[in-house]
Design a protein around this motif. Structure first.
Motif, mmCIF file in Angstrom:
data_model
loop_
_atom_site.group_PDB
_atom_site.id
_atom_site.type_symbol
_atom_site.label_atom_id
_atom_site.label_comp_id
_atom_site.label_asym_id
_atom_site.label_seq_id
_atom_site.Cartn_x
_atom_site.Cartn_y
_atom_site.Cartn_z
ATOM 1 N N ILE A 211 0.816 -1.131 0.054
ATOM 2 C CA ILE A 211 -0.062 -0.006 -0.025
ATOM 3 C C ILE A 211 0.874 1.104 0.025
ATOM 4 C CG2 ILE A 211 -1.770 1.277 1.093
ATOM 5 C CD1 ILE A 211 -2.500 -1.328 2.699
ATOM 6 N N LYS A 212 0.954 1.886 -1.148
ATOM 7 C CA LYS A 212 1.575 3.315 -1.206
ATOM 8 C C LYS A 212 0.543 4.438 -0.955
ATOM 9 C CE LYS A 212 4.772 1.667 -4.861
ATOM 10 N NZ LYS A 212 5.437 2.018 -6.163
ATOM 11 N N ALA A 213 1.018 5.310 0.215
ATOM 12 C CA ALA A 213 0.093 6.317 0.596
ATOM 13 C C ALA A 213 1.117 7.628 0.853
ATOM 14 C CB ALA A 213 -0.456 5.801 1.831
ATOM 15 N N ILE A 214 0.304 8.668 1.102
ATOM 16 C CA ILE A 214 0.858 9.922 1.423
ATOM 17 C C ILE A 214 0.343 10.328 2.781
ATOM 18 C CG2 ILE A 214 1.025 12.398 0.782
ATOM 19 C CD1 ILE A 214 1.125 11.676 -1.888
ATOM 20 N N VAL A 215 1.103 10.825 3.654
ATOM 21 C CA VAL A 215 0.671 11.380 5.044
ATOM 22 C C VAL A 215 -0.081 12.423 4.944
ATOM 23 C CG1 VAL A 215 2.605 10.101 6.273
ATOM 24 C CG2 VAL A 215 2.880 12.425 5.387
ATOM 25 N N PRO A 216 -0.741 12.618 6.053
ATOM 26 C CA PRO A 216 -1.926 13.823 6.177
ATOM 27 C C PRO A 216 -1.109 14.965 6.476
ATOM 28 C CG PRO A 216 -2.002 12.248 7.973
ATOM 29 C CD PRO A 216 -1.253 11.601 6.899
ATOM 30 N N SER A 217 -1.379 16.306 5.954
ATOM 31 C CA SER A 217 -0.507 17.413 6.076
ATOM 32 C C SER A 217 -0.632 17.759 7.441
ATOM 33 C CB SER A 217 -1.196 18.329 5.335
ATOM 34 O OG SER A 217 -2.542 18.462 5.376
ATOM 35 N N LYS A 218 0.427 17.735 7.981
ATOM 36 C CA LYS A 218 0.461 18.089 9.579
ATOM 37 C C LYS A 218 1.989 18.989 9.758
ATOM 38 C CE LYS A 218 -1.622 13.983 11.509
ATOM 39 N NZ LYS A 218 -1.605 12.899 12.536
ATOM 40 N N SER A 219 2.196 19.219 10.699
ATOM 41 C CA SER A 219 3.478 20.174 11.170
ATOM 42 C C SER A 219 4.598 19.154 10.745
ATOM 43 C CB SER A 219 3.382 20.710 12.338
ATOM 44 O OG SER A 219 3.231 19.518 13.326
ATOM 45 N N PRO A 220 5.840 19.973 10.402
ATOM 46 C CA PRO A 220 6.639 18.990 9.943
ATOM 47 C C PRO A 220 7.528 18.241 11.097
ATOM 48 C CG PRO A 220 7.545 21.253 9.439
ATOM 49 C CD PRO A 220 5.966 21.222 9.727
ATOM 50 N N LEU A 221 7.704 17.092 10.977
ATOM 51 C CA LEU A 221 8.317 16.305 11.947
ATOM 52 C C LEU A 221 9.759 15.674 11.697
ATOM 53 C CD1 LEU A 221 5.243 14.042 13.238
ATOM 54 C CD2 LEU A 221 6.225 16.135 14.178
#
Length: 322
Positions: A211-221
């Motif tokens: 499963i390829k996905a993109i993380v939800p937009s949050k503050s950069p970690l």
């Protein structure tokens, strides 16, 4: 007295003693016969039909081919000559300057359907979804092409071909989609013989859901925090493994059991992950192989020739990426 009786008429004596017959009452009438009509002035529906010349042999049965008409738009387009229906619809073409843009786009659409598993549903075929987003074709034409692709893909089946490259230097698994597996192996035989390869299974791969996905937009970690968050989400979604493929874009990869692919995908969507691709692939179960620059160049050329075949969908190997 007896002499007078002998002189009586014969019909009076017989009729008084014999029963009455039916044939004596109903006269004989011959059955009517059909007469051939020789008059050419009578219409076809008024003639008796005896003057028609019947064929001695039975006429051959004609089979009509059904062609899909466009769902929307002008129906006169169906009468125009079309070059879309061809036995090599899933073969990749090499466009040149004289190739029309429409022919190139149609070929890309067919390849997306063929290599995406044969489904014309963009929700199930991510290859098709990526191809439809920038496609500049009328909707009616796209629907017609997809229906033609669906007809061509009905007899296709997906197989996994294990393979050894260069005398067991690299282990591979080729995902193919074809209607004639024997013919495909015969086509690949000269290439395998030239590169010292063969069809052989060393059981170095496990079937895995990817499963390829993109993380939800949050503050950069940071990388460590991002990796820890990814592992927590993978544990909650019942994924067996997770990895960061592109830190800048936030692209990640989850692995799971093939039977849990749909469940894990739904849970990742609940966690606000944007799913870009799902498939049942093959992952190596042992350490990866390191190749030299010269070996890597030859191996990449070998894979390029393999992918030029219309039935080769994807290649999985145990080579460590440089």
């Amino acid at each position: 007295m007896a002499q007078n009786r002998c002189l009586e008429p014969m019909d009076k004596i017989v009729t008084t003693n014999m029963p009455q017959l039916k044939s004596s009452i109903t006269p004989y009438r011959p059955k009517p016969k059909l007469i051939r009509s020789l008059s050419p002035k009578l219409e076809n529906d008024k003639r008796n039909g005896l003057d028609l010349q019947l064929p001695e042999e039975q006429e051959a049965v004609t089979v009509k081919r059904v062609r899909w008409a466009p769902m929307f738009g002008d129906r006169n387009e169906a009468t125009k000559p079309s070059t879309y229906i061809s036995p090599l619809s899933s073969k990749q073409i090499r466009p040149d300057q004289d190739t029309p843009d429409e022919v190139r786009l149609v070929n890309e659409l067919r390849l997306a359907v063929h290599r995406g598993g044969g489904s014309i549903d963009p929700e199930k075929n991510y290859e098709l979804r990526a191809c439809l987003s920038p496609l500049q074709l009328p909707y009616s034409r796209v629907q017609r092409i997809l229906r033609e692709c669906e007809l061509n893909e009905r007899n296709q089946s997906t197989y996994s071909l294990p393979m050894d490259y260069a005398r067991q230097l690299v282990a591979m698994v080729c995902k193919v989609r074809t209607d004639n597996l024997i013919d495909l192996k015969l086509r690949l035989a000269p290439l395998l013989r030239h590169s010292k390869s063969r069809f052989f299974n060393r059981h170095l791969f496990n079937e895995t859901g990817l499963i390829k996905a993109i993380v939800p937009s949050k503050s950069p970690l940071s990388f460590d925090d991002f990796n820890q968050t990814l592992r927590t989400d993978a544990l909650w979604c019942k994924a067996t493994d997770s990895a960061i493929t592109d830190l800048g874009k936030g692209a990640v990869l989850f692995k799971c059991r093939p039977q849990d692919l749909r469940e894990v995908t739904d849970k990742l969507r609940q966690c606000s992950y944007k799913i870009t691709h799902t498939e049942v692939g093959h992952c190596p179960n042992k350490s990866l192989v390191d190749l030299t620059d010269r070996q890597m160049s030859r191996y990449q050329e070998f894979c390029k020739i393999l992918l030029e075949d219309k039935d080769i969908v994807k290649i999985y190997d145990n080579v460590r990426a440089h």
